[in-house]
Design a protein around this motif. Structure first.
Motif, PDB file in Angstrom:
ATOM      1  N   ALA C   9       0.842  -1.207   0.000  1.00 59.91           N
ATOM      2  CA  ALA C   9       0.000   0.000   0.000  1.00 59.91           C
ATOM      3  C   ALA C   9       0.875   1.253   0.000  1.00 59.91           C
ATOM      4  O   ALA C   9       0.626   2.209  -0.736  1.00 59.91           O
ATOM      5  CB  ALA C   9      -0.923  -0.009   1.219  1.00 59.91           C
ATOM      6  N   ILE C  12       2.375   1.687  -3.452  1.00 57.21           N
ATOM      7  CA  ILE C  12       1.392   2.140  -4.446  1.00 57.21           C
ATOM      8  C   ILE C  12       1.292   3.656  -4.334  1.00 57.21           C
ATOM      9  O   ILE C  12       1.359   4.387  -5.322  1.00 57.21           O
ATOM     10  CB  ILE C  12       0.011   1.496  -4.204  1.00 57.21           C
ATOM     11  N   GLY C  13       1.169   4.134  -3.097  1.00 52.84           N
ATOM     12  CA  GLY C  13       1.087   5.578  -2.864  1.00 52.84           C
ATOM     13  C   GLY C  13       2.292   6.305  -3.446  1.00 52.84           C
ATOM     14  O   GLY C  13       2.163   7.300  -4.147  1.00 52.84           O
ATOM     15  N   ILE C 102      -7.406  -3.959  -1.182  1.00 56.88           N
ATOM     16  CA  ILE C 102      -7.840  -2.651  -1.673  1.00 56.88           C
ATOM     17  C   ILE C 102      -9.208  -2.813  -2.333  1.00 56.88           C
ATOM     18  O   ILE C 102      -9.680  -3.928  -2.528  1.00 56.88           O
ATOM     19  CB  ILE C 102      -6.819  -2.059  -2.680  1.00 56.88           C
ATOM     20  N   GLN C 145      -6.178   8.615  -7.106  1.00 60.93           N
ATOM     21  CA  GLN C 145      -6.226   9.146  -5.749  1.00 60.93           C
ATOM     22  C   GLN C 145      -7.657   9.450  -5.334  1.00 60.93           C
ATOM     23  O   GLN C 145      -8.047   9.239  -4.193  1.00 60.93           O
ATOM     24  CB  GLN C 145      -5.330  10.373  -5.658  1.00 60.93           C
ATOM     25  N   THR C 148      -9.330   6.206  -4.583  1.00 53.52           N
ATOM     26  CA  THR C 148      -8.842   5.717  -3.291  1.00 53.52           C
ATOM     27  C   THR C 148      -9.542   6.455  -2.144  1.00 53.52           C
ATOM     28  O   THR C 148     -10.034   5.837  -1.205  1.00 53.52           O
ATOM     29  CB  THR C 148      -7.317   5.936  -3.196  1.00 53.52           C
ATOM     30  N   THR C 157      -4.537   0.258   5.895  1.00 51.88           N
ATOM     31  CA  THR C 157      -4.129   0.183   4.496  1.00 51.88           C
ATOM     32  C   THR C 157      -4.081   1.596   3.916  1.00 51.88           C
ATOM     33  O   THR C 157      -3.120   2.002   3.259  1.00 51.88           O
ATOM     34  CB  THR C 157      -5.141  -0.643   3.683  1.00 51.88           C
ATOM     35  N   ARG C 158      -5.111   2.343   4.212  1.00 48.77           N
ATOM     36  CA  ARG C 158      -5.202   3.685   3.678  1.00 48.77           C
ATOM     37  C   ARG C 158      -4.108   4.577   4.264  1.00 48.77           C
ATOM     38  O   ARG C 158      -3.512   5.403   3.566  1.00 48.77           O
ATOM     39  CB  ARG C 158      -6.564   4.253   4.013  1.00 48.77           C
ATOM     40  N   HIS C 161      -0.910   3.798   2.600  1.00 53.99           N
ATOM     41  CA  HIS C 161      -0.945   4.339   1.236  1.00 53.99           C
ATOM     42  C   HIS C 161      -0.691   5.848   1.265  1.00 53.99           C
ATOM     43  O   HIS C 161       0.136   6.374   0.521  1.00 53.99           O
ATOM     44  CB  HIS C 161      -2.302   4.037   0.597  1.00 53.99           C
ATOM     45  N   ARG C 165       2.279   8.256  -0.275  1.00 51.03           N
ATOM     46  CA  ARG C 165       1.971   9.316  -1.228  1.00 51.03           C
ATOM     47  C   ARG C 165       2.555  10.654  -0.758  1.00 51.03           C
ATOM     48  O   ARG C 165       3.204  11.362  -1.520  1.00 51.03           O
ATOM     49  CB  ARG C 165       0.450   9.426  -1.370  1.00 51.03           C
TER      50      ARG C 165
END
Lengths: 522, 289, 331
Positions: C9, C12-13, C102, C145, C148, C157-158, C161, C165
């Motif tokens: 996660a 990915i961000g 996700i 984004q 998401t 998870t968020r 992420h 980011r």
């Protein structure tokens, strides 16, 4: 068989249905079998268009839920939806009771056998099973001799494949004692059928199967090392590229346990941990869906990146439990299969309840000659292959293919067995606008707990969708069906329940016919 | 004899390694010909050591999770050996091959008659075995002595010719190797004629006996089942029957079953691997053979 | 939560943000170069190489710093793990490995992004309008984004992420500022760092020439800050104001201060730690940087030397990344 009589009895969508001289699950010589009566009536009265609409609904459900499997050898791991045929396969209560007893007997014997060959090897010394077949089997784990496993149970989850021959006799074709798969399809097929054909469940008293994951989790938790009151159970998968990944994630989700890969786990001081964002968390039980060879690079294949170094030794000392155990592959070796009835007699002092298929063994001189002479009418199998690979179906092979295969058998007779071609029973499947018979088998899932054996009523009925084919493996064009085991007093309650309607009420109606048999209602 | 064997392995890494898991097969056996009086395994960095028994002997295992630039494994053993004269009671004349035709013999020793990860039983092996047998008399022991001699003479001892992963079929091509390869070839020749044979790893006390091979590292030989039920040790590398100078550590079907140290870790390939073995005699010096 | 899932996660961000940042950076400098014949091509591209920290790899793969090679290197080069194509590919692979963690919309979005950009190559970009290509990258990143934000459960998870980011964003903003600053005012930072007199700074500098203003506007545009800057500072574009805005503005979503604040929030939610004192190294590093930025004045930065300050920020972003790994992901 009286074809004319058949035609008069088969109406609606079943009109023109031909049993083709095989044992048909739904029809005997006179018409639908008793336990299929309701189904026959309901499905037969549908139009092709109506049935197609249900099929489309089912397909849509499958795609949305991503119920797929990966095909190897095809263009690089393509995912395909697993085809489901919507005509359920029905097993009456008495037949199931018989199967249940026979399968439980069989898995008990297999577990006793595994314990024996990893300890004293009595059955080998007594020459009931030839010792060389065992100690030189590719899946026999020499370094596990003398190791003790929780409750002496090696196989916790067994998937045995059953077929039915010309006269409908159930025969065990093989046992899967390593990491049997397909149980998620069993559960999903039921889910789909209930969604697409809810009314069928009102008309038939089908025993539920949704207790499977609950029972499995219960059994897994019981394997935990002593003193671990709230054990941490995980499912170990080889990863997203594995053909059964869908099943792994499905089961983990259903049991509410973590789905882990080898790299999520590590061993410290002979104890297994998983890496979480809150630090290392001890793992007590691993439901592993990774084969022995790849489980631990320290002990097995050193090039395996899927495994956990040190896991096997932690298991050996009882700091973590594995299901299934190590080295169970020797029990489902095709070379060991012919000896299972003898095992049952040897360990349990009982007659085997279930029949199996007559097997000619390449390592016996007479059998070898028989195999070579009759190859054109037999099925020949390599003992160390599974999933329908490395197999010759005599009647469907060319002369050259047979000759070539016999050559490989003669070069390594210990590696092959031969069996007569069993015709396999057929069951109606829907194609375009009508029902046609296709060959089926049955894989029930047997759970071996600490104290008892439980078998969820049903299993995965696999069907060879290609016309005339006997190969039911999903990797080779097979599909599946929902499998119904009926409650005991099905036929007695039927007409009443239709009048009452509604599923909840149906189940509350007491069994009016046979007061002596225990009610299965739950 | 009372012998003290010290086996030291040192892995050095260019970058520190982590998550190392290891198994070692270094503890001498306890059997009729030797008694392991004392055994100590020391690991640096220090960690807890566990063990289990398997058919070929005892296995010790341990893990080091934290970063370590080197890993040192020292196994020290004190062993009393009893076999002064291996020829004693050996039948070197009478015909006794029938034993190997018995189904009971073949079944009870099936794992030591079949092919194994390192050992292939091919036509070339059969030819060697048959030829040597034609030169021998009726007794199995005589055949074994001749076979050991043949291998000793026909293979060139050359540590650079092979490595630990060399399989027998490769050895048959290069016709050279070390004790591991000598033992594998002799095992194959015995098995193909039905003589159950197993691989033995161990130490050799050379002390004064010149020209013997196998002192610097772990030595290897084999054991063959004789018709009288005794496992006779044979050392084709030195063309000898092992006596009380030999300390057996582990047995198995071939090298893959007795690997002295085996491990996996996360990190760069080992910069260097250093193995040394020393064997000393602790009781009175024996006369030179 | 499994560390592996958190790791995926987090990355990915980072990768999606990095793809967007790379697209923005090249886009802006591309157009800046087209409009400003004063600055030669070599200068234009060399600053981009410096920002990316990829000079060595670039020169290994290419002989000269021409337009085509640069676009290939930052847009499509597989051997450059920070090229737009690599970032999108890696973001998707990470997404695949945690598909069940996700939302399916997120996966669909990553997958479509990957499939879309697989069709592009450098010739196509040069043949058409490069602007369209960069625009598409930015839009895809923003779509992801948005999806998401809309579909991923508030939870660990968020937070991982988002931490990835915003860490990437803080780092990229600092880098862009650093290099452009160097390009545009080579004497400025050295002078101020040397005499350390506060009064020589803020409004000072020999700015005002058309090229300089143009250069700083390019910096603002490359991080999508131009309009927001205009609304905040009516007086005009000066290096000190740009630095203040991009480093310290609490409202602007790409400012270093805002980004670091968001990381701090993510980590605190992950650990559940409500105390001021950190419970691990990741929290300590983020909290320390965040508080420094909170209490910092633009003058302080200029006094100490902007370049030195930015280098410090970049280094600390790097350390934060390592600390998050050590504390949560690979211990």
């Amino acid at each position: 068989m009286n074809q004319e009589q058949m035609h008069t009895l088969q109406a609606g969508l079943f009109a023109g249905y031909d049993t083709g001289g095989f044992f048909d699950e739904m029809f005997d010589g006179h018409g639908p079998r008793d336990h299929y009566a309701n189904l026959y009536r309901t499905l037969g009265n549908l139009t092709a268009q109506e049935f197609r609409a249900r099929c489309e609904l089912a397909d849509l459900t499958l795609i949305h839920q991503g119920i797929t499997f990966t095909v190897y050898g095809d263009t690089k791991g393509v995912e395909k939806p697993f085809p489901v045929d919507l005509v359920p396969r029905v097993i009456p209560a008495n037949e199931w009771a018989f199967l249940e007893k026979g399968l439980a007997q069989r898995v008990r014997a297999l577990n006793l056998f595994l314990h024996d060959i990893y300890h004293d090897g009595k059955i080998l010394k007594d020459d009931v099973v030839p010792r060389d077949l065992i100690v030189n089997a590719p899946n026999y784990r020499r370094s596990f001799i003398g190791a003790n496993v929780p409750g002496d149970v090696y196989v916790h989850i067994c998937g045995s494949d059953l077929i039915r021959d010309y006269d409908g006799t159930y025969r065990v074709l093989e046992d899967n004692c390593r990491t049997p798969s397909g149980v998620s399809y069993m559960l999903e097929n039921r889910m789909i059928l209930m969604r697409v054909f809810p009314s069928l469940f009102g008309e038939n008293r089908v025993r539920p199967i949704d207790a499977y994951t609950t029972q499995l989790l219960h059994n897994l938790r019981q394997l935990a090392p002593p003193g671990r009151d709230d054990p941490n159970v995980v499912l170990l998968t080889p990863g997203v590229y594995n053909s059964a990944y869908f099943e792994h994630s499905f089961l983990a989700q259903q049991m509410g346990i973590e789905l882990v890969e080898g790299r999520d786990l590590f061993v410290d001081d002979n104890t297994v941990f998983m890496k979480t964002t809150r630090g290392p968390q001890r793992v007590d039980v691993v439901y592993r869906r990774v084969d022995d060879d790849f489980l631990d690079p320290l002990v097995f294949r050193p090039d395996s990146a899927l495994g956990v170094p040190g896991l096997v030794n932690s298991y050996r000392t009882g700091n973590v439990a594995l299901a299934n155990g190590i080295g169970t592959g020797v029990a489902d070796d095709k070379a060991v299969y012919p000896y299972v009835p003898a095992m049952i007699k040897y360990y349990l002092d009982q007659e085997p309840i279930l029949e199996q298929v007559t097997t000619y063994m390449g390592w016996k001189d007479d059998d070898l000659e028989y195999i070579c002479e009759h190859a054109h009418e037999m099925v020949l199998k390599a003992t160390n292959e599974s999933g329908g690979y490395g197999m010759l179906i005599g009647p469907q092979a060319t002369k050259a293919e047979i000759a070539e295969y016999i050559g490989t058998v003669r070069a390594n007779p210990r590696g092959y067995i031969g069996q007569p071609l069993i015709s396999l029973s057929r069951s109606p499947c829907f194609f375009e606008d009508k029902f046609e018979g296709r060959h089926v088998d049955l894989r029930p899932y047997i759970l071996c707990g600490k104290d008892d054996v439980t078998i969820v009523p049903g299993g995965l009925t696999r069907v060879a969708l290609r016309k005339g084919s006997y190969v039911v493996n999903s990797s080779q064009g097979g599909g599946s069906k929902d499998t119904w085991v009926l409650n005991e007093n099905q036929s007695g309650t039927m007409r009443q329940t239709q009048a009452m309607g509604g599923m909840v009420q149906t189940q509350q109606i007491p069994a009016p016919v046979d007061k002596t048999s225990p009610s299965e209602a739950q | 004899m009372i012998l003290r064997a010290t086996h030291r392995t040192l892995y050095s890494y260019s970058m520190p390694s982590i998550e190392s898991q290891n198994e070692v097969r270094l503890m001498p056996l306890n059997d009729a010909s030797q008694t392991c009086i004392e055994f100590r395994l020391s690991i640096n960095p220090h960690c807890r050591v566990f063990s289990y028994d398997e058919p070929g002997g005892t296995v010790h295992y341990f893990g080091v999770r934290s970063a370590h630039p080197l890993l040192e494994i020292v196994a020290e053993a004190l062993v009393e050996t009893h076999l002064e004269n291996p020829f004693e009671g050996l039948n070197l004349l009478e015909h006794d091959w029938d034993f190997y035709e018995l189904k009971s013999t073949r079944q009870a020793n099936a794992e030591f008659l079949a092919e194994s990860p390192y050992i292939t039983l091919n036509d070339e092996v059969r030819e060697i075995a048959t030829q040597v047998r034609q030169t021998s008399n009726e007794s199995v022991a005589d055949f074994l002595l001749r076979l050991a001699r043949w291998i000793h003479v026909s293979l060139t001892y050359d540590p650079d010719a092979t490595h630990v992963h060399t399989k027998l079929h490769e050895v048959l091509v290069i016709r050279a190797g070390v004790c591991q390869d000598f033992a594998h070839l002799m095992i194959a020749c015995c098995r193909i004629l039905g003589i159950p044979s197993r691989y033995v790893s161990g130490y050799l006390f050379v002390g004064g006996a010149d020209g013997m091979r196998g002192e610097q590292a772990t030595h290897a030989w084999l054991e063959c089942l004789l018709p009288d039920g005794r496992w006779l040790a044979v050392d084709p590398t030195n063309d000898l029957l092992p006596n009380d100078r030999y300390v057996a550590v582990h047995t198995g079907r071939d090298y893959s079953d007795v690997t002295p140290t085996r491990g996996v870790y996360v990190g760069t390939p080992a910069k260097s691997l250093d193995v040394s073995v020393s064997v000393d005699r602790l009781d009175v010096c024996s006369p030179v053979i | 939560m499994l560390s592996r899932h958190a790791d995926a996660a987090f990355w990915i961000g980072r990768y999606v943000e990095r793809a967007e940042a790379t697209a923005r950076m090249i886009d802006v400098h591309y157009h800046f170069g087209l409009e400003s014949p004063v600055i030669g091509e070599a200068l234009r591209w060399s600053s981009i190489l410096a920002i990316s920290g990829q000079e060595e790899l670039y020169h290994k793969l290419n002989k000269s710093e021409d337009e085509r090679s640069i676009l290939q290197f930052f847009g499509f080069e597989e051997r450059n793990s920070s090229s737009i194509a690599s970032c999108i590919h890696l973001a998707r692979e990470n997404g695949r490995s945690i598909r069940d963690q996700i939302s399916s919309e997120m996966w669909k979005c990553l997958n479509q992004m990957y499939l879309h950009f697989r069709e592009w190559d450098v010739d196509q970009v040069l043949a058409g309008s490069p602007f369209a290509f960069f625009e598409k990258v930015k839009e895809s990143s923003q779509l992801f984004q948005g999806v998401t934000n809309r579909t991923l459960m508030m939870g660990e998870t968020r937070d991982f992420h988002d931490a990835g980011r915003f860490l990437e964003r803080a780092d990229q903003t600092a880098r862009i500022l650093d290099v452009k600053y160097h390009d545009l005012l080579p004497t400025f930072s050295e002078g101020t760092a040397a005499d350390a007199a506060p009064r020589t700074t803020a409004e000072a500098g020999s700015i005002g020439g058309p090229v300089d203003v143009h250069g700083w506007i390019a910096v603002l545009k490359s991080v999508g800050a131009f309009e927001a800057f205009r609304k905040t500072y009516r007086q005009g574009v000066t290096p000190a104001r740009v630095a203040q805005f991009l480093l310290l503005n609490p409202q602007f979503p790409a400012s270093v201060r805002h980004s670091v604040g968001r990381i701090d929030g993510c980590l605190r939610r992950i650990s559940g730690n409500r105390d001021h004192a950190p419970i691990n190294d990741a929290e300590r590093q983020v909290g320390r940087l965040y508080n420094e930025l909170n209490y910092m004045r633009a003058e302080d930065i200029i006094t100490g030397g902007l370049h030195e300050f930015l280098e410090d920020v970049e280094e600390r972003c790097n350390q934060i990344g390592n600390a998050i790994h050590k504390s949560y992901l690979s211990y």
